[in-house]
Scaffold this motif. Structure first.
Motif, PDB file in Angstrom:
ATOM      1  N   PRO A  51       0.812  -1.166  -0.048  1.00 45.64           N
ATOM      2  CA  PRO A  51      -0.185  -0.033   0.049  1.00 45.64           C
ATOM      3  C   PRO A  51       0.823   1.287  -0.079  1.00 45.64           C
ATOM      4  N   ARG A  52       0.299   2.438  -0.602  1.00 47.24           N
ATOM      5  CA  ARG A  52       1.097   3.648  -0.706  1.00 47.24           C
ATOM      6  C   ARG A  52       0.186   4.713  -0.187  1.00 47.24           C
ATOM      7  N   LEU A  53       0.810   5.816   0.203  1.00 47.14           N
ATOM      8  CA  LEU A  53      -0.067   7.032   0.568  1.00 47.14           C
ATOM      9  C   LEU A  53       0.070   8.021  -0.511  1.00 47.14           C
ATOM     10  N   VAL A  54      -1.110   8.375  -1.213  1.00 51.57           N
ATOM     11  CA  VAL A  54      -0.988   9.522  -2.206  1.00 51.57           C
ATOM     12  C   VAL A  54      -1.765  10.695  -1.784  1.00 51.57           C
ATOM     13  N   GLU A  55      -1.338  11.617  -2.778  1.00 50.97           N
ATOM     14  CA  GLU A  55      -2.029  12.916  -2.469  1.00 50.97           C
ATOM     15  C   GLU A  55      -2.472  13.424  -3.830  1.00 50.97           C
ATOM     16  N   ALA A  56      -3.881  13.501  -3.940  1.00 49.96           N
ATOM     17  CA  ALA A  56      -4.701  13.879  -5.288  1.00 49.96           C
ATOM     18  C   ALA A  56      -4.835  15.254  -5.124  1.00 49.96           C
ATOM     19  N   HIS A  57      -4.693  16.170  -6.368  1.00 51.34           N
ATOM     20  CA  HIS A  57      -5.098  17.492  -6.306  1.00 51.34           C
ATOM     21  C   HIS A  57      -6.201  17.566  -7.802  1.00 51.34           C
ATOM     22  N   LEU A  58      -7.284  17.994  -7.538  1.00 51.30           N
ATOM     23  CA  LEU A  58      -8.357  17.627  -8.610  1.00 51.30           C
ATOM     24  C   LEU A  58      -9.055  19.059  -9.133  1.00 51.30           C
ATOM     25  N   ALA A  59      -9.147  19.499 -10.340  1.00 54.04           N
ATOM     26  CA  ALA A  59      -9.617  20.754 -10.868  1.00 54.04           C
ATOM     27  C   ALA A  59     -10.560  20.530 -11.932  1.00 54.04           C
ATOM     28  N   LEU A  60     -11.269  21.430 -12.244  1.00 52.87           N
ATOM     29  CA  LEU A  60     -12.504  21.069 -13.315  1.00 52.87           C
ATOM     30  C   LEU A  60     -11.671  21.492 -14.706  1.00 52.87           C
ATOM     31  N   ARG A  61     -12.125  20.648 -15.840  1.00 48.25           N
ATOM     32  CA  ARG A  61     -11.510  21.123 -17.312  1.00 48.25           C
ATOM     33  C   ARG A  61     -12.415  22.372 -17.594  1.00 48.25           C
ATOM     34  N   SER A  62     -11.329  23.217 -18.220  1.00 45.85           N
ATOM     35  CA  SER A  62     -11.922  24.645 -18.614  1.00 45.85           C
ATOM     36  C   SER A  62     -13.033  24.486 -19.410  1.00 45.85           C
ATOM     37  N   SER A  63     -14.208  25.229 -19.391  1.00 45.46           N
ATOM     38  CA  SER A  63     -15.218  25.154 -20.374  1.00 45.46           C
ATOM     39  C   SER A  63     -16.308  26.076 -19.924  1.00 45.46           C
ATOM     40  N   ASP A  64     -16.908  26.678 -20.853  1.00 43.01           N
ATOM     41  CA  ASP A  64     -18.015  27.750 -20.758  1.00 43.01           C
ATOM     42  C   ASP A  64     -19.163  27.081 -20.902  1.00 43.01           C
ATOM     43  N   GLY A  76     -20.645  24.305 -19.422  1.00 42.03           N
ATOM     44  CA  GLY A  76     -20.982  23.386 -18.394  1.00 42.03           C
ATOM     45  C   GLY A  76     -19.990  22.258 -17.819  1.00 42.03           C
ATOM     46  N   PHE A  77     -20.330  21.463 -17.297  1.00 42.26           N
ATOM     47  CA  PHE A  77     -19.207  20.227 -16.929  1.00 42.26           C
ATOM     48  C   PHE A  77     -18.631  19.513 -18.000  1.00 42.26           C
ATOM     49  N   ARG A  78     -17.458  19.580 -18.186  1.00 35.08           N
ATOM     50  CA  ARG A  78     -16.805  18.565 -19.344  1.00 35.08           C
ATOM     51  C   ARG A  78     -15.944  17.548 -18.453  1.00 35.08           C
ATOM     52  N   GLY A  79     -15.818  17.463 -17.127  1.00 36.70           N
ATOM     53  CA  GLY A  79     -14.814  16.671 -16.526  1.00 36.70           C
ATOM     54  C   GLY A  79     -13.835  17.214 -15.926  1.00 36.70           C
ATOM     55  N   THR A  80     -12.975  16.408 -15.310  1.00 41.37           N
ATOM     56  CA  THR A  80     -11.724  17.106 -14.393  1.00 41.37           C
ATOM     57  C   THR A  80     -10.321  16.799 -14.773  1.00 41.37           C
ATOM     58  N   VAL A  81      -9.342  17.274 -14.336  1.00 37.50           N
ATOM     59  CA  VAL A  81      -7.965  17.108 -14.435  1.00 37.50           C
ATOM     60  C   VAL A  81      -7.487  16.953 -13.095  1.00 37.50           C
ATOM     61  N   GLY A  82      -6.577  15.762 -13.248  1.00 36.79           N
ATOM     62  CA  GLY A  82      -5.936  15.766 -11.734  1.00 36.79           C
ATOM     63  C   GLY A  82      -4.487  15.412 -11.714  1.00 36.79           C
ATOM     64  N   VAL A  83      -3.702  15.808 -10.621  1.00 36.46           N
ATOM     65  CA  VAL A  83      -2.310  15.290 -10.505  1.00 36.46           C
ATOM     66  C   VAL A  83      -2.477  14.330  -8.933  1.00 36.46           C
ATOM     67  N   VAL A  84      -1.841  13.337  -9.273  1.00 39.78           N
ATOM     68  CA  VAL A  84      -1.675  12.745  -8.094  1.00 39.78           C
ATOM     69  C   VAL A  84      -0.115  12.182  -7.838  1.00 39.78           C
ATOM     70  N   ARG A  85       0.305  12.240  -6.713  1.00 39.52           N
ATOM     71  CA  ARG A  85       1.764  12.072  -6.387  1.00 39.52           C
ATOM     72  C   ARG A  85       1.710  11.168  -5.133  1.00 39.52           C
ATOM     73  N   ASP A  86       3.010  10.203  -5.179  1.00 30.30           N
ATOM     74  CA  ASP A  86       3.141   9.326  -3.893  1.00 30.30           C
ATOM     75  C   ASP A  86       3.851  10.104  -2.901  1.00 30.30           C
ATOM     76  N   VAL A  87       3.257  10.155  -1.733  1.00 30.35           N
ATOM     77  CA  VAL A  87       3.749  11.003  -0.712  1.00 30.35           C
ATOM     78  C   VAL A  87       4.163   9.933   0.519  1.00 30.35           C
ATOM     79  N   THR A  88       4.342   8.832   0.236  1.00 29.67           N
ATOM     80  CA  THR A  88       4.517   7.790   1.487  1.00 29.67           C
ATOM     81  C   THR A  88       5.890   8.163   2.201  1.00 29.67           C
ATOM     82  N   GLU A  89       6.896   8.405   1.297  1.00 31.53           N
ATOM     83  CA  GLU A  89       8.166   8.437   1.666  1.00 31.53           C
ATOM     84  C   GLU A  89       8.105  10.048   2.460  1.00 31.53           C
ATOM     85  N   GLN A  90       7.625  11.087   1.967  1.00 30.27           N
ATOM     86  CA  GLN A  90       7.464  12.122   2.455  1.00 30.27           C
ATOM     87  C   GLN A  90       6.682  12.290   3.786  1.00 30.27           C
TER      88      GLN A  90
END
Length: 592
Positions: A224-237, A239-253
């Motif tokens: 098992p690993r500990l991860v940190e995720a950041h989520l944002a909406l995809r740019s659109s005027d 309505g909702f078009r989905g999401t963009v995310g960044v995830v990183r392994d923060v276990t060692e940190q």
């Protein structure tokens, strides 16, 4: 419509005609300088166009329809007489054409139909453009990057995401992220977090552009690993078009952070980060904060100026500021010692080492450092300095004042030997006695460094009479006017009284009258001698002070040390007879 949408709609209307597309493809691919002849264009269109048309018909369409349309769109300029065409590349048109290579058949058909559903066409183009631009970028990012559509299906993910999940990119693409919950990679709570995060970001009542989440994942065939995720909406005027995310392994940190937190908590002091202002506003403060200062860490983080305005001793604040600023000007670390006032009002000494934090320029962003208590060390230093000063004075006395009586004794003994006159030996004896007295005084002063430990109640009148017998008083008189008992060290009290009596006889004369009596909280020793001048009364207790310029005296210094060791105070004034009067008053701990 926005300007971007207008540009897209214009490009789509032009590219909806296949002959327009083939003409642009020819100018893009078949020319080196963007210039082509009618014949080159006709040949290219004829070879790529499915309908059976005469080349002359193509020439007419090219001259009267295709090229004017492209010229109106500012894509070409042509010379009808020379029958040449110069291409003006448009990045948007080029981008759309290149995107079509990655479209499926249904998407590609959008360009072959009349553009009635402009919004759908724009969405199709934007989606493919976005994915194509992102695909190259995300592969260069060390963190995991993913794009989900409005249904939560993974449209794009880089190798870092695949590695975290223990899968391949092909196994990830096109899968709803709920699939990984079902497979046990993620906990079910991540679905609730995702839906709530989307609602939060979409809500007009919240000014939220990004959400963060930390969770444990269970990759395939990996711990098992500990991860940190950041989520944002995809740019659109639209309505909702989905999401963009960044995830990183923060276990060692996180492991390092826990170890660091444990280390900080066990440090004998305070670790801090603060702003470079005179109040030293604290951004971070950890360690033995409450133990050292009496204040909680929140006091310094919530009250921005508390450290500088309440904790640092008022007399040291200016020196602390100057020392830190001097070091920062040179971009060097600083080491300072200063006093603090604890919440309980106690004064402590601290040692601090820190340095400035500089971003890309010379501006000081913050200060980081460590503070620890050195009160005991400072007391030892001060005591050592005091002892060194006392030794210096002792050395001076031994080299000067003790030499005088010894020289006298040596000279008189030599005279006695030469003249056989025995009276010279009396002078030698007096010189030796004076030397012994000085030595005894020096030893007594040294012994006064020891604290008073054993005390008892002593009758003042009785010990006064005993001390009187121990001092040579041929014609002097003692008067006692006391009936109290004193809690004191017997030997030290006796030495105090003997020195006061001896001092009265030496300075008041052989026939002086010495009076010892009670005070409200203490006692006094007075004489009827010449007294002590007003200007000398503050100096009489200094080491080696004497009214005799030829000899040093330690008697009153010894008296001062004995009174201080007992917690008493001693002052000198004038007696009723005009002589000297020494008043000893007891402290709060004295019991009578």
């Amino acid at each position: 419509m926005t300007s971007q949408e207008v540009a897209l709609e214009t490009a789509l209307r032009i590219l909806a005609d296949q002959q327009n597309r083939e003409t642009i493809w020819c100018l893009e691919e078949e020319t080196t300088d963007g210039v082509a002849s009618y014949d080159e264009l006709i040949k290219y269109i004829d070879s790529h166009y499915s309908e059976d048309q005469d080349q002359e018909e193509v020439r007419v369409q090219l001259h009267h329809v295709i090229l004017p349309t492209l010229e109106d769109a500012n894509l070409v300029e042509f010379d009808p007489r020379a029958e040449t065409v110069r291409y003006r590349p448009d990045p948007l048109v080029t981008d759309i054409l290149e995107s079509t290579e990655q479209w499926d058949d249904n998407e590609r058909e959008m360009l072959d139909k009349p553009v009635d559903d402009t919004a759908q066409a724009i969405h199709t183009v934007e989606t493919q453009q976005t994915l194509r631009r992102y695909r190259t970028a995300v592969e260069a990012v060390p963190d995991g990057v993913f794009i989900l559509d409005e249904d939560g299906t993974i449209e794009l993910a880089n190798q870092s995401v695949a590695s975290l999940l223990g899968m391949t990119i092909d196994e990830i693409h096109g899968q709803p992220f709920t699939t990984f919950v079902e497979a046990g990679v993620f906990d079910e709570t991540i679905i609730e977090w995702y839906l709530e995060s989307v609602r939060t970001m979409l809500s007009s009542e919240n000014d939220c552009e990004e959400v963060r989440y930390e969770t444990e994942i269970r990759p395939t065939n990996a711990p098992p690993r500990l991860v940190e995720a950041h989520l944002a909406l995809r740019s659109s005027d639209d309505g909702f078009r989905g999401t963009v995310g960044v995830v990183r392994d923060v276990t060692e940190q996180r492991t390092r952070e826990r170890r660091l937190a444990t280390l900080v908590d066990n440090l004998p002091g305070i670790v801090y980060r603060c702003k470079n202002d005179q109040g030293w506003p604290m951004e971070y403060v950890k360690g033995e904060v409450e133990e050292l200062t009496g204040y909680s860490p929140d006091t310094f983080s919530q009250d921005e100026g508390h450290f500088g305005t309440h904790l640092i001793h008022p007399d040291d604040r200016g020196e602390v500021w100057t020392a830190v600023q001097t070091a920062l000007d040179e971009q060097e670390s600083y080491e300072i010692e200063y006093r603090i006032l604890t919440k309980a009002g106690e004064t402590k000494w601290v040692w601090e080492r820190g340095q400035g934090v500089y971003p890309d320029d010379d501006r000081v962003e913050a200060l980081e450092g460590f503070i620890t208590e050195i009160t005991d060390r400072k007391r030892r230093q001060q005591e050592l300095q005091r002892q060194n000063e006392r030794l210096r004075k002792f050395a001076n006395i031994l080299s000067h004042d003790l030499r005088n009586p010894l020289n006298v004794a040596q000279a008189r003994i030599q005279l006695a030997q030469q003249t056989q006159e025995i009276e010279h030996l009396d002078d030698a004896r007096r010189g030796l006695n004076r030397a012994f007295e000085l030595i005894d005084d020096l030893l007594t002063v040294a012994q006064q460094e020891q604290a008073i430990s054993d005390t008892e109640f002593i009758n003042l009148e009785e010990i006064a009479n005993e001390c009187w017998k121990n001092v040579k008083t041929p014609d002097a008189q003692l008067v006692t006017d006391c009936d109290q008992s004193i809690q004191a060290d017997p030997g030290q009290l006796k030495r105090l009284l003997e020195n006061l009596i001896r001092n009265a006889i030496e300075h008041g004369g052989a026939d002086v009258t010495v009076t010892i009596g009670d005070l409200d909280r203490g006692f006094y020793v007075a004489d009827d001698g010449a007294g002590i001048p007003q200007e000398d009364r503050k100096k009489v207790f200094e080491p080696a002070y004497t009214s005799n310029t030829k000899e040093a005296g330690f008697g009153l210094d010894i008296i001062r040390r004995i009174t201080e060791a007992h917690g008493w105070e001693i002052t000198v004034t004038e007696s009723e007879a005009g002589g000297a009067r020494f008043e000893i008053t007891f402290g709060s701990r004295q019991n009578q």
